[in-house]
Design a protein around this motif. Structure first.
Motif, PDB file in Angstrom:
ATOM      1  N   LEU A 150      21.988  10.233  30.684  1.00 24.21           N
ATOM      2  CA  LEU A 150      21.428   8.785  30.849  1.00 24.21           C
ATOM      3  C   LEU A 150      21.979   7.516  30.264  1.00 24.21           C
ATOM      4  N   ASN A 151      22.397   7.981  28.831  1.00 22.51           N
ATOM      5  CA  ASN A 151      22.949   6.655  28.215  1.00 22.51           C
ATOM      6  C   ASN A 151      24.249   6.651  28.751  1.00 22.51           C
ATOM      7  N   VAL A 203      26.889   3.798  20.512  1.00 21.32           N
ATOM      8  CA  VAL A 203      25.286   3.723  20.432  1.00 21.32           C
ATOM      9  C   VAL A 203      24.559   4.582  21.276  1.00 21.32           C
ATOM     10  N   ALA A 204      25.443   5.015  22.532  1.00 20.22           N
ATOM     11  CA  ALA A 204      24.705   5.864  23.418  1.00 20.22           C
ATOM     12  C   ALA A 204      24.752   7.097  22.770  1.00 20.22           C
ATOM     13  N   LEU A 205      25.600   7.511  22.126  1.00 21.56           N
ATOM     14  CA  LEU A 205      25.653   8.947  21.399  1.00 21.56           C
ATOM     15  C   LEU A 205      24.916   9.008  20.089  1.00 21.56           C
ATOM     16  N   ILE A 206      24.795   8.058  19.604  1.00 27.93           N
ATOM     17  CA  ILE A 206      24.052   7.788  18.198  1.00 27.93           C
ATOM     18  C   ILE A 206      22.385   7.853  18.666  1.00 27.93           C
ATOM     19  N   GLN A 207      22.183   6.965  19.497  1.00 25.32           N
ATOM     20  CA  GLN A 207      20.780   7.007  19.790  1.00 25.32           C
ATOM     21  C   GLN A 207      19.911   8.447  20.340  1.00 25.32           C
ATOM     22  N   ALA A 208      20.865   8.901  21.164  1.00 24.91           N
ATOM     23  CA  ALA A 208      20.322  10.186  21.525  1.00 24.91           C
ATOM     24  C   ALA A 208      20.023  11.253  20.378  1.00 24.91           C
ATOM     25  N   TYR A 209      21.261  11.107  19.601  1.00 23.32           N
ATOM     26  CA  TYR A 209      21.219  12.051  18.243  1.00 23.32           C
ATOM     27  C   TYR A 209      19.927  11.701  17.537  1.00 23.32           C
ATOM     28  N   VAL A 210      19.921  10.243  17.176  1.00 26.06           N
ATOM     29  CA  VAL A 210      18.463   9.850  16.383  1.00 26.06           C
ATOM     30  C   VAL A 210      17.373  10.498  16.840  1.00 26.06           C
TER      31      VAL A 210
END
Length: 225
Positions: free
Chosen positions: A83-84, A205-212
């Protein structure tokens, strides 16, 4: 001006059908498809490698009872990633900029971890509401504060994901709109380079926010298992 900036976060409608339904189905195409062949193709191999690596990173610090949630958490992270990244494509929108969608994912997962803790280790879960060695006069106040912080957790999960993605998309639209109106090729080229760097940042950010998002859920799970 304000309405035009935030119109990009609305769900487009085509032939009376909200396209957010198609957007929610698209990330599931990223999941590895089962096959009976001994040798898989490169796409399936990359998907399997990503699933194994992400599961190892998230669940290696957790205790063994929490490993039962590995497949569910990995599927949810792939869903959020899809989605991101979908919102970074032209003529699309980002479903994860909708607070209702993020809270719809955060609240049930958080509530499930809390109920698991209350069911399997009731005393230990309730003990988190009162730190050890607390003075007697502060006991009622700390219990209220810890209870509020417990119920704020899913709100923080949803708001963090929404705010980070919304801010990045707004900044990209502002800079891209300024490129057309800026005078001079040098200033335009500088704005274009800034936009390109910001686009790379948005991918991160799209990758990091899903991981966080999944990392915080795994920490909540660790407390209750």
């Amino acid at each position: 001006m304000t309405l035009s900036l935030f119109n990009q976060f609305g769900s487009p409608i085509l032939f009376g059908i909200p396209l957010i339904l198609i957007a929610l189905v698209t990330p599931w195409l990223m999941f590895p498809s089962p096959t009976k062949q001994w040798l898989t193709n490169r796409i399936t191999l990359l998907q399997t490698l990503f699933v194994k690596t992400s599961s190892k990173q998230i669940f290696s610090p957790l205790n063994p009872p929490a490993h039962k949630w590995a497949m569910m958490f990995t599927a949810l992270m792939i869903f959020l990633l899809g989605l991101n990244f979908l919102g970074l494509l032209p003529y699309t929108f980002t479903p994860t900029t909708q607070l209702s969608l993020n809270l719809g994912l955060a609240i049930p997962m958080w509530l499930a971890t809390v109920l698991i803790g209350l069911r399997k280790q009731t005393s230990l879960s309730l003990a988190h509401l009162l730190p050890e060695g607390t003075p007697t006069l502060l006991i009622p106040i700390l219990i209220v504060i810890e209870t509020i912080s417990l119920f704020i957790r899913p709100m923080a999960l949803g708001v963090r994901l929404t705010a980070n993605l919304t801010a990045g998309h707004l900044l990209i639209q502002l800079i891209s709109s300024a490129i057309v109106t800026l005078p001079g090729p040098a200033i335009t080229m500088s704005a274009f380079i800034a936009l390109l760097l910001l686009m790379i940042l948005e991918i991160a950010v799209a990758l990091i926010q899903a991981y966080v998002f999944m990392l915080l859920l795994s920490l909540y799970l660790q407390e209750n298992t």
